[in-house]
Motif scaffolding. Structure first.
Motif, PDB file in Angstrom:
ATOM      1  N   GLU A  54     -44.864  10.334 -68.284  1.00  0.00           N
ATOM      2  CA  GLU A  54     -45.083   9.097 -69.027  1.00  0.00           C
ATOM      3  C   GLU A  54     -43.997   8.958 -70.087  1.00  0.00           C
ATOM      4  O   GLU A  54     -43.924   9.740 -71.032  1.00  0.00           O
ATOM      5  N   SER A  55     -43.143   7.967 -69.912  1.00  0.00           N
ATOM      6  CA  SER A  55     -42.052   7.749 -70.861  1.00  0.00           C
ATOM      7  C   SER A  55     -41.422   6.395 -70.579  1.00  0.00           C
ATOM      8  O   SER A  55     -41.387   5.942 -69.432  1.00  0.00           O
ATOM      9  N   ASN A  56     -40.914   5.744 -71.618  1.00  0.00           N
ATOM     10  CA  ASN A  56     -40.030   4.627 -71.346  1.00  0.00           C
ATOM     11  C   ASN A  56     -38.618   5.187 -71.173  1.00  0.00           C
ATOM     12  O   ASN A  56     -38.312   6.303 -71.589  1.00  0.00           O
ATOM     13  N   LEU A  57     -37.753   4.414 -70.542  1.00  0.00           N
ATOM     14  CA  LEU A  57     -36.439   4.931 -70.189  1.00  0.00           C
ATOM     15  C   LEU A  57     -35.541   5.110 -71.406  1.00  0.00           C
ATOM     16  O   LEU A  57     -34.573   5.882 -71.348  1.00  0.00           O
ATOM     17  N   LEU A  58     -35.859   4.436 -72.507  1.00  0.00           N
ATOM     18  CA  LEU A  58     -35.032   4.568 -73.706  1.00  0.00           C
ATOM     19  C   LEU A  58     -35.152   5.956 -74.325  1.00  0.00           C
ATOM     20  O   LEU A  58     -34.229   6.421 -74.998  1.00  0.00           O
ATOM     21  N   GLU A  59     -36.280   6.617 -74.093  1.00  0.00           N
ATOM     22  CA  GLU A  59     -36.537   7.938 -74.684  1.00  0.00           C
ATOM     23  C   GLU A  59     -36.590   9.019 -73.611  1.00  0.00           C
ATOM     24  O   GLU A  59     -37.133  10.096 -73.828  1.00  0.00           O
TER      25      GLU A  59
ATOM     26  N   VAL B 183     -41.430   8.505 -63.100  1.00  0.00           N
ATOM     27  CA  VAL B 183     -41.615   8.257 -64.529  1.00  0.00           C
ATOM     28  C   VAL B 183     -41.975   6.794 -64.731  1.00  0.00           C
ATOM     29  O   VAL B 183     -41.442   5.908 -64.051  1.00  0.00           O
ATOM     30  N   ASP B 184     -42.908   6.533 -65.627  1.00  0.00           N
ATOM     31  CA  ASP B 184     -43.323   5.173 -65.958  1.00  0.00           C
ATOM     32  C   ASP B 184     -43.875   5.182 -67.377  1.00  0.00           C
ATOM     33  O   ASP B 184     -44.397   6.209 -67.838  1.00  0.00           O
ATOM     34  N   TYR B 185     -43.773   4.044 -68.059  1.00  0.00           N
ATOM     35  CA  TYR B 185     -44.283   3.978 -69.430  1.00  0.00           C
ATOM     36  C   TYR B 185     -45.750   3.564 -69.489  1.00  0.00           C
ATOM     37  O   TYR B 185     -46.359   3.605 -70.549  1.00  0.00           O
TER      38      TYR B 185
END
Length: 259
Positions: free
Chosen positions: A91-96, A66-68
């Protein structure tokens, strides 16, 4: 000029300077050894373009990434396809973070966790990672500490230039400047990195990256992980289990277990 963390030019430089399987002070060997007996799924958070994940996949492990940054993920996907590998990439930031799986292990190599600029956001990211671990699952990540000082006269000045030659003959130049720094009280630093792409002597593309780092004390991060709910938290130095940290220029390896 674009203003984007890990944009297209940054990713091209990253791919040149951090090749697949390139070990940074022994990190790939360390993570491979820690994970080689995993039977379940592994997640590499902040996977980048696959420097660490691809060697783990080639060991026969089941690793998601996973990476933003869409540019980083596109590079990672291309590199996997070239090697006939087909991991699940998100595709995501870790906050979400909200993935369809839970994991036996989650890893964050290369100090990438420090790229989460705000302290409250880093705490939320750790909680999201905790939620994605199976009971008994492990979080393994490495951190580093800042240099002892920053010369205040350098703040706001471009410097630290570098030149990168692409395979197609294009050139990317990079300059950096520190615009904010509070290493010991608020424990962060912000640099701007300016990338310029040149073709036959002409400037064809520019990109500006905000590059922020937030640090944690050796013991402080243990307390943070325990407060999140982790148990059996350990920290060792320089990718050697049993080696206690003794100086600020060592890499710090944390391992924590979800009860």
């Amino acid at each position: 000029m674009s203003f984007n963390n890990y944009g297209e030019l940054c990713t091209q430089v990253y791919d040149l300077t951090k090749t697949i399987g390139q070990s940074l002070d022994g990190d790939i060997e360390y993570y491979s050894d820690k994970l080689r007996h995993c039977n379940g799924r592994i997640l590499e958070a902040m996977v980048g373009s696959g420097r660490v994940m691809i060697p783990l996949l080639e060991l026969g492990l089941t690793v998601d990434g996973v990476d933003y940054s869409p540019h980083m993920l596109a590079s990672c996907r291309k590199r996997c396809e070239e090697r006939k590998l087909s991991p699940e990439l998100y595709e995501s930031n870790l906050l979400e973070l909200s993935l369809p799986h839970t994991y036996e292990a989650i890893i964050i190599p290369a100090g990438s966790f420090l790229l989460i600029e705000k302290r409250e956001e880093s705490m939320l990211a750790l909680r999201r990672l905790y939620d994605h671990l199976e009971s008994g699952g492990r979080l393994i990540l490495d951190l580093f500490l800042p240099e002892n000082t920053i010369n205040s006269s350098d703040l706001g000045r471009w410097g630290g230039s570098a030149t990168y030659h692409l395979p197609d003959g294009d050139i990317i130049t990079m300059e950096s400047k520190c615009v904010e720094a509070d290493l010991f009280f608020n424990q962060y630093r912000v640099n701007y990195l300016k990338y310029e792409k040149w073709r036959n002597g002409a400037l064809v593309q520019t990109e500006l990256q905000r590059f922020a780092l937030r640090w944690y004390g050796v013991e402080e991060f243990i307390y943070i992980l325990e407060d999140i709910g982790f148990s059996n938290v350990t920290v060792y130095a320089d990718f050697k289990d049993g080696t206690k940290p003794t100086s600020n220029n060592q890499k710090l390896m944390y391992q924590a277990v979800k009860p």
